[in-house]
Design an enzyme around this catalytic site. Sequence first.
Site, PDB file in Angstrom:
ATOM      1  N   CYS A 285      19.274  46.611   2.406  1.00 53.79           N
ATOM      2  CA  CYS A 285      18.347  47.734   2.535  1.00 53.79           C
ATOM      3  C   CYS A 285      18.180  47.987   4.025  1.00 53.79           C
ATOM      4  CB  CYS A 285      16.996  47.444   1.885  1.00 53.79           C
ATOM      5  SG  CYS A 285      16.027  48.957   1.596  1.00 53.79           S
TER       6      CYS A 285
ATOM      7  N   CYS B 297      14.944  48.849   5.370  1.00 49.77           N
ATOM      8  CA  CYS B 297      13.537  48.824   5.802  1.00 49.77           C
ATOM      9  C   CYS B 297      13.197  47.691   6.772  1.00 49.77           C
ATOM     10  CB  CYS B 297      12.591  48.818   4.609  1.00 49.77           C
ATOM     11  SG  CYS B 297      12.936  47.576   3.375  1.00 49.77           S
TER      12      CYS B 297
ATOM     13  N   LYS C   6      13.464  48.854  -9.880  1.00 48.78           N
ATOM     14  CA  LYS C   6      12.532  48.350  -8.880  1.00 48.78           C
ATOM     15  C   LYS C   6      11.341  49.289  -8.822  1.00 48.78           C
ATOM     16  CE  LYS C   6      12.259  47.119  -3.988  1.00 48.78           C
ATOM     17  NZ  LYS C   6      13.029  46.936  -2.756  1.00 48.78           N
TER      18      LYS C   6
ATOM     19  N   ARG D  34       6.614  54.021  -0.652  1.00 51.33           N
ATOM     20  CA  ARG D  34       7.993  54.048  -1.141  1.00 51.33           C
ATOM     21  C   ARG D  34       8.128  54.773  -2.490  1.00 51.33           C
ATOM     22  NH1 ARG D  34       9.426  50.945   2.957  1.00 51.33           N
ATOM     23  NH2 ARG D  34       9.174  48.662   3.070  1.00 51.33           N
TER      24      ARG D  34
ATOM     25  N   GLU E 289      17.742  54.082 -15.189  1.00 47.05           N
ATOM     26  CA  GLU E 289      18.142  53.474 -13.907  1.00 47.05           C
ATOM     27  C   GLU E 289      19.183  52.374 -14.137  1.00 47.05           C
ATOM     28  OE1 GLU E 289      17.878  53.871 -10.811  1.00 47.05           O
ATOM     29  OE2 GLU E 289      16.172  55.180 -10.432  1.00 47.05           O
TER      30      GLU E 289
ATOM     31  N   LYS F  62      12.340  44.195 -11.152  1.00 46.81           N
ATOM     32  CA  LYS F  62      11.459  43.707 -10.092  1.00 46.81           C
ATOM     33  C   LYS F  62      10.226  44.590  -9.988  1.00 46.81           C
ATOM     34  CE  LYS F  62      11.392  43.404  -5.134  1.00 46.81           C
ATOM     35  NZ  LYS F  62      11.936  43.924  -3.935  1.00 46.81           N
TER      36      LYS F  62
ATOM     37  N   SER G 288       6.773  38.335  -4.020  1.00 45.28           N
ATOM     38  CA  SER G 288       5.846  37.658  -3.113  1.00 45.28           C
ATOM     39  C   SER G 288       4.401  37.636  -3.609  1.00 45.28           C
ATOM     40  CB  SER G 288       5.925  38.315  -1.738  1.00 45.28           C
ATOM     41  OG  SER G 288       5.680  39.712  -1.839  1.00 45.28           O
TER      42      SER G 288
HETATM   43  C1  PBG Z   1      13.397  45.575   0.574  1.00 48.50           C
HETATM   44  C2  PBG Z   1      12.824  44.575  -0.358  1.00 48.50           C
HETATM   45  C3  PBG Z   1      11.469  44.368  -0.717  1.00 48.50           C
HETATM   46  C4  PBG Z   1      11.438  43.230  -1.529  1.00 48.50           C
HETATM   47  C5  PBG Z   1      12.757  42.813  -1.684  1.00 48.50           C
HETATM   48  N1  PBG Z   1      13.596  43.663  -0.973  1.00 48.50           N
HETATM   49  C6  PBG Z   1      10.220  45.033  -0.274  1.00 48.50           C
HETATM   50  C7  PBG Z   1       9.950  46.429  -0.511  1.00 48.50           C
HETATM   51  O1  PBG Z   1      10.621  47.123  -1.273  1.00 48.50           O
HETATM   52  O2  PBG Z   1       9.002  46.875   0.124  1.00 48.50           O
HETATM   53  C8  PBG Z   1      10.208  42.606  -2.108  1.00 48.50           C
HETATM   54  C9  PBG Z   1      10.289  41.147  -2.445  1.00 48.50           C
HETATM   55  C10 PBG Z   1       8.985  40.447  -2.601  1.00 48.50           C
HETATM   56  O3  PBG Z   1       7.894  41.047  -2.617  1.00 48.50           O
HETATM   57  O4  PBG Z   1       9.037  39.216  -2.719  1.00 48.50           O
HETATM   58  N2  PBG Z   1      13.559  46.845   0.091  1.00 48.50           N
HETATM   59 ZN    ZN Z   2      13.769  48.789   1.594  1.00 48.51          ZN
END
Ligand code: PBG
Ligand code: ZN
Length: 327
Positions: A121, A123, A196, A218, A234, A249, A275
Amino acid sequence: MATFPVKRLRRLRYNPGVRDLVRETLLTKNDLIYPLFAVPGQKIKKEIKSMPGVFQMSVDVLVEECKEVEKLGIPAVILFGIPEHKDEVGSGAYDPKGIIQQAVRAIKKSTGKLVVITDVCLCEYTSHGHCGVLDGERILNDETVELLVRESVSHAEAGADIIAPSDMMDGRIAAIRKGLDENGFNEIPIMSYAVKYSSGYYGPFRDAAESAPAFGDRRSHQMDIANAYEALREAESDIEEGADIIMVKPAGAYLDIIWRVKEKFGMPTAAYQVSGEYAMIKAGGRNQWIDEERVMIESLIAIKRAGADMILTYFAKEVVNYLDKNR
Ligand code: PBG
Ligand code: ZN
Protein backbone atom coordinates in the site's frame (compact mmCIF):
# COMPACT_ATOMS: atom_id res chain seq x y z
CA MET A 1 -35.06 -39.07 16.52
CA ALA A 2 -34.23 -39.74 20.11
CA THR A 3 -35.16 -37.16 22.67
CA PHE A 4 -34.37 -36.76 26.34
CA PRO A 5 -33.87 -38.88 28.43
CA VAL A 6 -32.44 -41.17 25.71
CA LYS A 7 -30.61 -38.29 24.13
CA ARG A 8 -28.18 -36.56 26.47
CA LEU A 9 -25.86 -34.03 24.82
CA ARG A 10 -23.74 -33.80 27.94
CA ARG A 11 -22.33 -37.31 27.26
CA LEU A 12 -19.88 -35.82 24.79
CA ARG A 13 -18.68 -33.32 27.39
CA TYR A 14 -18.23 -36.09 29.92
CA ASN A 15 -14.45 -35.84 30.31
CA PRO A 16 -11.49 -34.07 28.69
CA GLY A 17 -10.62 -37.03 26.45
CA VAL A 18 -14.12 -37.23 25.02
CA ARG A 19 -14.16 -33.46 24.54
CA ASP A 20 -10.88 -33.68 22.65
CA LEU A 21 -12.32 -36.36 20.35
CA VAL A 22 -15.37 -34.38 19.31
CA ARG A 23 -13.80 -30.92 19.05
CA GLU A 24 -14.72 -29.45 15.66
CA THR A 25 -12.30 -26.55 15.37
CA LEU A 26 -8.57 -26.72 16.01
CA LEU A 27 -6.23 -23.79 16.26
CA THR A 28 -2.66 -24.71 15.33
CA LYS A 29 0.63 -22.92 14.78
CA ASN A 30 0.19 -23.48 11.06
CA ASP A 31 -2.75 -21.07 11.02
CA LEU A 32 -0.70 -18.09 12.13
CA ILE A 33 0.78 -15.10 10.31
CA TYR A 34 2.69 -12.64 12.49
CA PRO A 35 2.69 -8.91 11.54
CA LEU A 36 5.94 -6.97 12.01
CA PHE A 37 6.93 -3.30 11.61
CA ALA A 38 10.28 -2.33 10.07
CA VAL A 39 11.87 1.07 10.72
CA PRO A 40 15.15 2.64 9.56
CA GLY A 41 18.14 2.66 11.89
CA GLN A 42 19.97 0.15 14.03
CA LYS A 43 19.25 -1.62 17.30
CA ILE A 44 15.80 -0.05 17.44
CA LYS A 45 13.04 -1.84 19.32
CA LYS A 46 10.32 0.60 20.22
CA GLU A 47 7.06 -0.53 21.76
CA ILE A 48 3.78 0.79 20.33
CA LYS A 49 1.93 2.44 23.20
CA SER A 50 -1.50 1.22 22.19
CA MET A 51 -0.20 -2.28 21.38
CA PRO A 52 1.71 -3.74 24.34
CA GLY A 53 4.14 -6.42 23.16
CA VAL A 54 4.31 -5.07 19.59
CA PHE A 55 7.39 -3.15 18.47
CA GLN A 56 8.79 -1.10 15.64
CA MET A 57 12.11 -2.76 14.84
CA SER A 58 15.13 -1.85 12.79
CA VAL A 59 16.18 -4.48 10.26
CA ASP A 60 18.95 -5.98 12.43
CA VAL A 61 16.50 -6.54 15.30
CA LEU A 62 13.82 -7.74 12.89
CA VAL A 63 16.12 -10.44 11.56
CA GLU A 64 16.64 -11.83 15.07
CA GLU A 65 12.91 -11.66 15.68
CA CYS A 66 12.22 -13.61 12.49
CA LYS A 67 14.71 -16.30 13.48
CA GLU A 68 12.83 -16.69 16.76
CA VAL A 69 9.46 -16.72 14.98
CA GLU A 70 10.70 -19.46 12.69
CA LYS A 71 12.04 -21.47 15.62
CA LEU A 72 8.67 -21.20 17.34
CA GLY A 73 7.10 -22.88 14.32
CA ILE A 74 5.08 -19.94 13.04
CA PRO A 75 5.00 -20.40 9.26
CA ALA A 76 4.76 -16.78 8.11
CA VAL A 77 5.28 -13.11 8.86
CA ILE A 78 3.79 -10.06 7.14
CA LEU A 79 5.92 -6.95 6.96
CA PHE A 80 4.96 -3.29 7.16
CA GLY A 81 7.51 -0.54 6.58
CA ILE A 82 8.03 2.96 7.88
CA PRO A 83 10.34 4.76 5.42
CA GLU A 84 13.10 7.26 6.10
CA HIS A 85 11.30 9.92 4.06
CA LYS A 86 7.70 10.31 3.01
CA ASP A 87 6.59 12.19 -0.09
CA GLU A 88 3.48 12.93 -2.13
CA VAL A 89 3.80 9.79 -4.25
CA GLY A 90 5.17 7.35 -1.67
CA SER A 91 8.51 6.79 -3.43
CA GLY A 92 9.83 4.80 -0.48
CA ALA A 93 7.34 2.06 -1.30
CA TYR A 94 8.96 1.11 -4.61
CA ASP A 95 12.56 2.14 -3.92
CA PRO A 96 14.76 -0.93 -4.53
CA LYS A 97 16.67 0.12 -1.41
CA GLY A 98 13.52 0.92 0.58
CA ILE A 99 12.91 -0.28 4.10
CA ILE A 100 10.81 -3.32 3.16
CA GLN A 101 13.17 -4.32 0.35
CA GLN A 102 16.09 -4.20 2.81
CA ALA A 103 14.16 -6.08 5.46
CA VAL A 104 13.04 -8.83 3.08
CA ARG A 105 16.57 -9.38 1.76
CA ALA A 106 18.02 -9.57 5.26
CA ILE A 107 15.31 -11.90 6.58
CA LYS A 108 15.47 -14.24 3.61
CA LYS A 109 19.23 -14.46 4.02
CA SER A 110 19.07 -15.50 7.68
CA THR A 111 16.01 -17.72 7.83
CA GLY A 112 15.05 -20.99 6.18
CA LYS A 113 11.48 -21.79 5.31
CA LEU A 114 9.84 -18.79 6.94
CA VAL A 115 7.27 -17.36 4.50
CA VAL A 116 7.78 -13.62 4.11
CA ILE A 117 4.64 -11.76 3.07
CA THR A 118 4.77 -8.06 2.25
CA ASP A 119 1.91 -5.61 2.66
CA VAL A 120 1.50 -3.46 -0.43
CA CYS A 121 0.00 0.00 0.00
CA LEU A 122 1.17 3.59 -0.16
CA CYS A 123 -0.22 5.05 3.08
CA GLU A 124 2.90 4.31 5.12
CA TYR A 125 4.99 6.08 2.47
CA THR A 126 2.98 9.16 1.54
CA SER A 127 3.41 12.49 3.32
CA HIS A 128 -0.38 12.86 3.45
CA GLY A 129 -0.97 9.33 4.75
CA HIS A 130 -3.41 8.37 2.00
CA CYS A 131 -3.30 5.03 0.22
CA GLY A 132 -2.72 6.54 -3.21
CA VAL A 133 -1.80 9.48 -5.39
CA LEU A 134 -3.97 12.53 -4.81
CA ASP A 135 -5.65 15.04 -7.04
CA GLY A 136 -6.71 17.63 -4.46
CA GLU A 137 -8.44 15.43 -1.92
CA ARG A 138 -9.34 12.65 -4.35
CA ILE A 139 -7.34 9.42 -4.60
CA LEU A 140 -6.63 8.63 -8.24
CA ASN A 141 -7.29 4.95 -8.83
CA ASP A 142 -5.40 4.06 -11.99
CA GLU A 143 -2.33 6.19 -11.30
CA THR A 144 -2.14 4.57 -7.87
CA VAL A 145 -2.42 1.07 -9.33
CA GLU A 146 0.65 1.70 -11.48
CA LEU A 147 2.68 2.51 -8.37
CA LEU A 148 1.32 -0.51 -6.52
CA VAL A 149 2.55 -2.70 -9.37
CA ARG A 150 6.02 -1.18 -9.04
CA GLU A 151 5.93 -1.72 -5.29
CA SER A 152 4.85 -5.36 -5.71
CA VAL A 153 7.52 -6.16 -8.28
CA SER A 154 10.22 -4.58 -6.13
CA HIS A 155 9.09 -6.67 -3.13
CA ALA A 156 9.28 -9.80 -5.27
CA GLU A 157 12.72 -8.79 -6.52
CA ALA A 158 13.85 -8.46 -2.92
CA GLY A 159 12.65 -12.03 -2.28
CA ALA A 160 9.12 -11.74 -0.89
CA ASP A 161 7.26 -15.06 -0.93
CA ILE A 162 3.72 -13.65 -1.07
CA ILE A 163 2.47 -10.20 -2.08
CA ALA A 164 -0.44 -8.78 -0.08
CA PRO A 165 -2.07 -5.63 -1.51
CA SER A 166 -4.08 -3.80 1.16
CA ASP A 167 -4.96 -0.65 -0.75
CA MET A 168 -8.50 -1.44 -2.06
CA MET A 169 -7.99 0.27 -5.43
CA ASP A 170 -10.07 -1.20 -8.27
CA GLY A 171 -8.25 -3.45 -10.71
CA ARG A 172 -5.05 -3.72 -8.74
CA ILE A 173 -5.00 -7.50 -8.51
CA ALA A 174 -5.07 -7.97 -12.28
CA ALA A 175 -2.42 -5.28 -12.74
CA ILE A 176 -0.14 -6.69 -10.04
CA ARG A 177 -0.55 -10.24 -11.38
CA LYS A 178 0.46 -9.02 -14.83
CA GLY A 179 3.39 -7.04 -13.46
CA LEU A 180 4.68 -9.98 -11.45
CA ASP A 181 4.30 -12.39 -14.38
CA GLU A 182 6.04 -10.08 -16.83
CA ASN A 183 8.97 -9.82 -14.46
CA GLY A 184 9.45 -13.54 -13.99
CA PHE A 185 7.46 -13.94 -10.78
CA ASN A 186 4.58 -16.08 -12.00
CA GLU A 187 5.07 -18.43 -9.05
CA ILE A 188 4.58 -15.74 -6.41
CA PRO A 189 1.06 -15.85 -4.92
CA ILE A 190 -1.10 -12.81 -4.24
CA MET A 191 -2.92 -12.61 -0.92
CA SER A 192 -5.50 -9.96 -1.57
CA TYR A 193 -7.02 -7.81 1.14
CA ALA A 194 -10.19 -8.40 -0.86
CA VAL A 195 -12.71 -7.40 1.78
CA LYS A 196 -11.36 -4.55 3.83
CA TYR A 197 -13.75 -2.39 5.80
CA SER A 198 -13.29 1.25 6.73
CA SER A 199 -12.89 0.38 10.38
CA GLY A 200 -12.26 2.11 13.67
CA TYR A 201 -10.30 -0.98 14.71
CA TYR A 202 -7.23 0.17 12.73
CA GLY A 203 -6.44 2.98 15.17
CA PRO A 204 -3.45 1.45 16.98
CA PHE A 205 -1.94 0.26 13.68
CA ARG A 206 -1.79 3.82 12.46
CA ASP A 207 0.36 4.63 15.51
CA ALA A 208 2.56 1.64 14.73
CA ALA A 209 2.90 2.39 11.01
CA GLU A 210 2.72 6.18 11.39
CA SER A 211 0.18 6.14 8.59
CA ALA A 212 -2.86 8.10 9.79
CA PRO A 213 -4.30 10.23 6.97
CA ALA A 214 -3.48 13.92 7.36
CA PHE A 215 -7.07 14.84 6.44
CA GLY A 216 -10.27 12.96 5.70
CA ASP A 217 -10.60 9.21 5.97
CA ARG A 218 -10.45 6.04 3.86
CA ARG A 219 -14.14 5.73 3.06
CA SER A 220 -13.69 6.39 -0.65
CA HIS A 221 -11.91 3.06 -1.08
CA GLN A 222 -12.37 0.90 2.02
CA MET A 223 -15.79 -0.73 2.43
CA ASP A 224 -18.82 0.52 4.29
CA ILE A 225 -19.11 -1.49 7.51
CA ALA A 226 -22.82 -2.05 6.84
CA ASN A 227 -22.36 -4.03 3.62
CA ALA A 228 -22.19 -7.80 3.24
CA TYR A 229 -23.27 -8.50 -0.37
CA GLU A 230 -20.72 -5.95 -1.51
CA ALA A 231 -18.09 -8.05 0.25
CA LEU A 232 -18.99 -10.94 -2.02
CA ARG A 233 -18.63 -8.72 -5.08
CA GLU A 234 -15.23 -7.52 -3.87
CA ALA A 235 -14.07 -11.08 -3.25
CA GLU A 236 -15.41 -12.26 -6.59
CA SER A 237 -13.64 -9.59 -8.60
CA ASP A 238 -10.32 -10.20 -6.86
CA ILE A 239 -10.64 -13.94 -7.51
CA GLU A 240 -11.43 -13.27 -11.17
CA GLU A 241 -8.40 -10.99 -11.38
CA GLY A 242 -6.13 -13.71 -10.04
CA ALA A 243 -5.95 -13.52 -6.26
CA ASP A 244 -4.70 -16.79 -4.76
CA ILE A 245 -5.75 -16.11 -1.17
CA ILE A 246 -8.47 -13.71 -0.14
CA MET A 247 -8.59 -11.83 3.12
CA VAL A 248 -11.34 -10.41 5.27
CA LYS A 249 -10.40 -7.56 7.59
CA PRO A 250 -11.07 -6.89 10.45
CA ALA A 251 -11.96 -10.36 11.72
CA GLY A 252 -13.79 -10.41 15.06
CA ALA A 253 -16.59 -8.03 14.16
CA TYR A 254 -16.92 -9.57 10.68
CA LEU A 255 -17.31 -13.28 11.38
CA ASP A 256 -20.44 -13.35 9.25
CA ILE A 257 -18.45 -12.01 6.32
CA ILE A 258 -15.69 -14.60 6.74
CA TRP A 259 -18.37 -17.29 6.78
CA ARG A 260 -20.13 -16.01 3.66
CA VAL A 261 -16.93 -15.56 1.69
CA LYS A 262 -15.63 -19.01 2.59
CA GLU A 263 -18.98 -20.69 1.87
CA LYS A 264 -19.49 -18.95 -1.45
CA PHE A 265 -16.03 -19.23 -2.99
CA GLY A 266 -14.24 -22.01 -1.10
CA MET A 267 -10.99 -20.10 -1.59
CA PRO A 268 -8.04 -20.16 0.81
CA THR A 269 -9.29 -17.47 3.16
CA ALA A 270 -7.31 -15.33 5.55
CA ALA A 271 -8.69 -13.14 8.32
CA TYR A 272 -6.87 -10.23 9.92
CA GLN A 273 -7.36 -9.83 13.66
CA VAL A 274 -6.38 -6.18 13.53
CA SER A 275 -4.62 -3.83 15.93
CA GLY A 276 -7.77 -2.61 17.69
CA GLU A 277 -8.95 -6.15 18.37
CA TYR A 278 -5.56 -6.92 19.89
CA ALA A 279 -5.47 -3.67 21.87
CA MET A 280 -8.88 -4.26 23.42
CA ILE A 281 -8.05 -7.76 24.60
CA LYS A 282 -4.70 -6.54 25.97
CA ALA A 283 -6.36 -3.64 27.77
CA GLY A 284 -8.99 -5.90 29.31
CA GLY A 285 -6.30 -8.32 30.41
CA ARG A 286 -4.05 -5.66 31.89
CA ASN A 287 -6.89 -4.33 33.97
CA GLN A 288 -7.71 -7.88 35.03
CA TRP A 289 -11.21 -7.37 33.74
CA ILE A 290 -10.97 -10.46 31.55
CA ASP A 291 -8.74 -13.55 31.45
CA GLU A 292 -6.53 -12.39 28.60
CA GLU A 293 -5.26 -15.79 27.52
CA ARG A 294 -8.70 -17.35 27.48
CA VAL A 295 -10.21 -14.50 25.50
CA MET A 296 -7.25 -14.50 23.10
CA ILE A 297 -7.84 -18.17 22.28
CA GLU A 298 -11.60 -17.73 22.16
CA SER A 299 -11.30 -14.85 19.71
CA LEU A 300 -9.05 -16.89 17.41
CA ILE A 301 -11.12 -20.09 17.60
CA ALA A 302 -14.15 -17.99 16.63
CA ILE A 303 -12.33 -16.68 13.57
CA LYS A 304 -11.34 -20.20 12.51
CA ARG A 305 -14.81 -21.56 13.22
CA ALA A 306 -16.22 -18.85 10.94
CA GLY A 307 -14.15 -20.29 8.10
CA ALA A 308 -10.71 -18.69 8.12
CA ASP A 309 -7.87 -20.96 7.02
CA MET A 310 -5.22 -18.60 8.36
CA ILE A 311 -5.18 -15.67 10.76
CA LEU A 312 -2.98 -12.61 10.81
CA THR A 313 -2.61 -11.85 14.50
CA TYR A 314 -0.35 -9.90 16.83
CA PHE A 315 -0.93 -12.73 19.32
CA ALA A 316 0.92 -15.29 17.16
CA LYS A 317 3.87 -15.81 19.51
CA GLU A 318 1.63 -15.95 22.59
CA VAL A 319 -0.57 -18.51 20.87
CA VAL A 320 2.43 -20.75 20.27
CA ASN A 321 3.37 -20.48 23.96
CA TYR A 322 -0.17 -21.37 24.89
CA LEU A 323 -0.31 -24.33 22.51
CA ASP A 324 3.06 -25.66 23.69
CA LYS A 325 2.00 -25.32 27.32
CA ASN A 326 -1.36 -27.02 26.80
CA ARG A 327 -0.27 -29.94 24.66
C1 PBG B 1 -2.55 -0.27 5.14
C2 PBG B 1 -2.99 -1.20 6.20
C3 PBG B 1 -3.75 -0.94 7.37
C4 PBG B 1 -3.79 -2.13 8.10
C5 PBG B 1 -3.12 -3.08 7.35
N1 PBG B 1 -2.65 -2.50 6.18
C6 PBG B 1 -4.30 0.33 7.92
C7 PBG B 1 -5.29 1.11 7.23
O1 PBG B 1 -5.92 0.69 6.25
O2 PBG B 1 -5.46 2.23 7.69
C8 PBG B 1 -4.45 -2.30 9.43
C9 PBG B 1 -3.93 -3.42 10.29
C10 PBG B 1 -4.27 -3.32 11.74
O3 PBG B 1 -5.06 -2.48 12.20
O4 PBG B 1 -3.71 -4.14 12.49
N2 PBG B 1 -3.47 0.08 4.20
ZN1 ZN C 1 -3.24 2.11 2.83
